[in-house]
Scaffold this motif. Structure first.
Motif, PDB file in Angstrom:
ATOM      1  N   ILE A   6      21.948  42.282  47.833  1.00  0.00           N
ATOM      2  CA  ILE A   6      21.482  43.664  47.705  1.00  0.00           C
ATOM      3  C   ILE A   6      22.674  44.613  47.717  1.00  0.00           C
ATOM      4  O   ILE A   6      22.755  45.536  46.923  1.00  0.00           O
ATOM      5  N   PHE A   7      23.624  44.395  48.631  1.00  0.00           N
ATOM      6  CA  PHE A   7      24.821  45.227  48.688  1.00  0.00           C
ATOM      7  C   PHE A   7      25.599  45.129  47.381  1.00  0.00           C
ATOM      8  O   PHE A   7      26.044  46.138  46.830  1.00  0.00           O
ATOM      9  N   LEU A   8      25.728  43.913  46.860  1.00  0.00           N
ATOM     10  CA  LEU A   8      26.438  43.727  45.607  1.00  0.00           C
ATOM     11  C   LEU A   8      25.717  44.416  44.461  1.00  0.00           C
ATOM     12  O   LEU A   8      26.331  45.024  43.587  1.00  0.00           O
ATOM     13  N   SER A   9      24.391  44.382  44.480  1.00  0.00           N
ATOM     14  CA  SER A   9      23.601  45.036  43.426  1.00  0.00           C
ATOM     15  C   SER A   9      23.737  46.549  43.468  1.00  0.00           C
ATOM     16  O   SER A   9      23.567  47.218  42.457  1.00  0.00           O
ATOM     17  N   LEU A  10      24.005  47.102  44.641  1.00  0.00           N
ATOM     18  CA  LEU A  10      24.182  48.547  44.745  1.00  0.00           C
ATOM     19  C   LEU A  10      25.414  49.027  43.986  1.00  0.00           C
ATOM     20  O   LEU A  10      25.512  50.180  43.613  1.00  0.00           O
ATOM     21  N   LEU A  11      26.344  48.139  43.771  1.00  0.00           N
ATOM     22  CA  LEU A  11      27.513  48.487  42.967  1.00  0.00           C
ATOM     23  C   LEU A  11      27.097  48.389  41.508  1.00  0.00           C
ATOM     24  O   LEU A  11      27.413  47.456  40.796  1.00  0.00           O
ATOM     25  N   VAL A  12      26.324  49.389  41.094  1.00  0.00           N
ATOM     26  CA  VAL A  12      25.683  49.388  39.780  1.00  0.00           C
ATOM     27  C   VAL A  12      26.717  49.266  38.667  1.00  0.00           C
ATOM     28  O   VAL A  12      27.787  49.861  38.715  1.00  0.00           O
ATOM     29  N   ALA A  13      26.335  48.468  37.669  1.00  0.00           N
ATOM     30  CA  ALA A  13      27.126  48.273  36.454  1.00  0.00           C
ATOM     31  C   ALA A  13      28.484  47.648  36.725  1.00  0.00           C
ATOM     32  O   ALA A  13      29.498  48.080  36.203  1.00  0.00           O
ATOM     33  N   VAL A  14      28.475  46.623  37.571  1.00  0.00           N
ATOM     34  CA  VAL A  14      29.683  45.841  37.737  1.00  0.00           C
ATOM     35  C   VAL A  14      29.893  45.111  36.419  1.00  0.00           C
ATOM     36  O   VAL A  14      29.007  44.431  35.932  1.00  0.00           O
ATOM     37  N   THR A  15      31.045  45.284  35.840  1.00  0.00           N
ATOM     38  CA  THR A  15      31.249  44.738  34.499  1.00  0.00           C
ATOM     39  C   THR A  15      32.416  43.768  34.489  1.00  0.00           C
ATOM     40  O   THR A  15      33.506  44.118  34.889  1.00  0.00           O
ATOM     41  N   ALA A  16      32.136  42.565  34.055  1.00  0.00           N
ATOM     42  CA  ALA A  16      33.202  41.582  33.829  1.00  0.00           C
ATOM     43  C   ALA A  16      33.445  41.535  32.335  1.00  0.00           C
ATOM     44  O   ALA A  16      32.529  41.290  31.571  1.00  0.00           O
ATOM     45  N   LYS A  17      34.653  41.791  31.913  1.00  0.00           N
ATOM     46  CA  LYS A  17      34.927  41.890  30.480  1.00  0.00           C
ATOM     47  C   LYS A  17      35.809  40.724  30.021  1.00  0.00           C
ATOM     48  O   LYS A  17      36.820  40.439  30.617  1.00  0.00           O
ATOM     49  N   ALA A  18      35.365  40.090  28.970  1.00  0.00           N
ATOM     50  CA  ALA A  18      36.181  39.104  28.268  1.00  0.00           C
ATOM     51  C   ALA A  18      36.392  39.693  26.889  1.00  0.00           C
ATOM     52  O   ALA A  18      35.554  39.573  26.025  1.00  0.00           O
ATOM     53  N   GLN A  19      37.502  40.374  26.700  1.00  0.00           N
ATOM     54  CA  GLN A  19      37.666  41.192  25.512  1.00  0.00           C
ATOM     55  C   GLN A  19      39.009  40.897  24.859  1.00  0.00           C
ATOM     56  O   GLN A  19      40.024  40.787  25.532  1.00  0.00           O
ATOM     57  N   THR A  20      38.993  40.771  23.564  1.00  0.00           N
ATOM     58  CA  THR A  20      40.239  40.595  22.827  1.00  0.00           C
ATOM     59  C   THR A  20      40.752  41.960  22.395  1.00  0.00           C
ATOM     60  O   THR A  20      40.045  42.949  22.456  1.00  0.00           O
ATOM     61  N   GLU A  21      41.953  42.006  21.918  1.00  0.00           N
ATOM     62  CA  GLU A  21      42.530  43.269  21.457  1.00  0.00           C
ATOM     63  C   GLU A  21      41.738  43.849  20.294  1.00  0.00           C
ATOM     64  O   GLU A  21      41.629  45.041  20.131  1.00  0.00           O
ATOM     65  N   GLU A  22      41.138  42.988  19.457  1.00  0.00           N
ATOM     66  CA  GLU A  22      40.358  43.462  18.323  1.00  0.00           C
ATOM     67  C   GLU A  22      38.944  43.859  18.754  1.00  0.00           C
ATOM     68  O   GLU A  22      38.155  44.282  17.928  1.00  0.00           O
ATOM     69  N   HIS A  23      38.583  43.675  19.991  1.00  0.00           N
ATOM     70  CA  HIS A  23      37.274  44.061  20.525  1.00  0.00           C
ATOM     71  C   HIS A  23      36.129  43.322  19.835  1.00  0.00           C
ATOM     72  O   HIS A  23      35.081  43.881  19.593  1.00  0.00           O
ATOM     73  N   ALA A  24      36.319  42.076  19.476  1.00  0.00           N
ATOM     74  CA  ALA A  24      35.283  41.325  18.773  1.00  0.00           C
ATOM     75  C   ALA A  24      34.128  40.942  19.698  1.00  0.00           C
ATOM     76  O   ALA A  24      32.971  41.070  19.323  1.00  0.00           O
ATOM     77  N   PHE A  25      34.420  40.459  20.884  1.00  0.00           N
ATOM     78  CA  PHE A  25      33.384  40.041  21.825  1.00  0.00           C
ATOM     79  C   PHE A  25      33.577  40.712  23.171  1.00  0.00           C
ATOM     80  O   PHE A  25      34.698  40.997  23.567  1.00  0.00           O
ATOM     81  N   LYS A  26      32.465  40.941  23.856  1.00  0.00           N
ATOM     82  CA  LYS A  26      32.534  41.473  25.217  1.00  0.00           C
ATOM     83  C   LYS A  26      31.395  40.846  26.014  1.00  0.00           C
ATOM     84  O   LYS A  26      30.245  40.844  25.572  1.00  0.00           O
ATOM     85  N   ALA A  27      31.708  40.285  27.153  1.00  0.00           N
ATOM     86  CA  ALA A  27      30.690  39.755  28.054  1.00  0.00           C
ATOM     87  C   ALA A  27      30.607  40.702  29.244  1.00  0.00           C
ATOM     88  O   ALA A  27      31.632  41.102  29.789  1.00  0.00           O
ATOM     89  N   SER A  28      29.390  41.083  29.615  1.00  0.00           N
ATOM     90  CA  SER A  28      29.195  42.041  30.708  1.00  0.00           C
ATOM     91  C   SER A  28      28.175  41.507  31.692  1.00  0.00           C
ATOM     92  O   SER A  28      27.309  40.698  31.337  1.00  0.00           O
ATOM     93  N   LEU A  29      28.255  41.984  32.911  1.00  0.00           N
ATOM     94  CA  LEU A  29      27.273  41.668  33.935  1.00  0.00           C
ATOM     95  C   LEU A  29      26.900  42.962  34.633  1.00  0.00           C
ATOM     96  O   LEU A  29      27.759  43.619  35.222  1.00  0.00           O
TER      97      LEU A  29
END
Length: 176
Positions: A6-29
């Motif tokens: 619950i505490f972790l969920s309160l940190l809304v929009a925690v984003t883990a990014k796997a992004q290349t310089e060309e911005h082709a793909f992005k993984a988010s959580l």
């Protein structure tokens, strides 16, 4: 463990990014808590594919469930009835396809290491199950002792399983 989640969920929009310089793909959580009349948590992994520097598509899968739900008690045909135990704290899976629109950089650091842009993700939500029902246990009392004398099932006829959504965000990236 649940308190930590619950505490972790309160940190809304925690984003883990796997992004290349060309911005082709992005993984988010994304994660959070619903603030309406039903207490629920939400976790949404999402994958974005950019076809152009400013345009892409995303597919998210939100996992959500109620928590801390009090026992639902009502009266049916003059008898006390309570929501069946296996139907409390309902869980859902919501599929969330969307279009991703990025702005050009709003701010670009002098050394080019930090960049800031705006992003909008209009899309739809497809919630599963598409239909559901609730089962109540009808209680009979003999003095102070209650026992289940029957069950009543109620179908949810007006369930909203298809609706629109939009997510707006301010993003930054560091190229270190």
């Amino acid at each position: 463990m649940k308190t930590f989640f619950i505490f972790l969920s309160l940190l809304v929009a925690v984003t883990a990014k796997a992004q290349t310089e060309e911005h082709a793909f992005k993984a988010s959580l994304y994660g959070g808590l619903y603030v309406n009349n039903e207490q629920a948590w939400s976790v949404e992994p999402s994958l974005t594919r950019f076809f152009h520097k400013y345009l892409g598509v995303a597919f998210g899968m939100e996992l959500t469930s109620q928590y801390n739900q009090p026992s639902r008690i009502t009266t049916i045909d003059g008898h006390e009835a309570r929501l069946s135990g296996n139907e409390q704290n309902v869980a859902w899976v919501i599929f969330k396809p969307s279009v991703v629109l990025k702005s050009p950089y709003v701010w670009n650091g002098a050394d080019g290491l930090y960049r800031l842009w705006l992003q909008a993700e209009p899309g739809i939500n497809l919630a599963c199950p598409f239909k559901n029902s609730l089962t109540y246990e009808i209680m009979d009392f003999n003095g102070n002792v209650g026992s289940v004398s029957g069950y009543r099932k109620f179908s949810n006829k007006d369930l909203e399983w298809f609706y629109w959504n939009a997510r707006f965000s301010v993003n930054n990236v560091s190229s270190t």
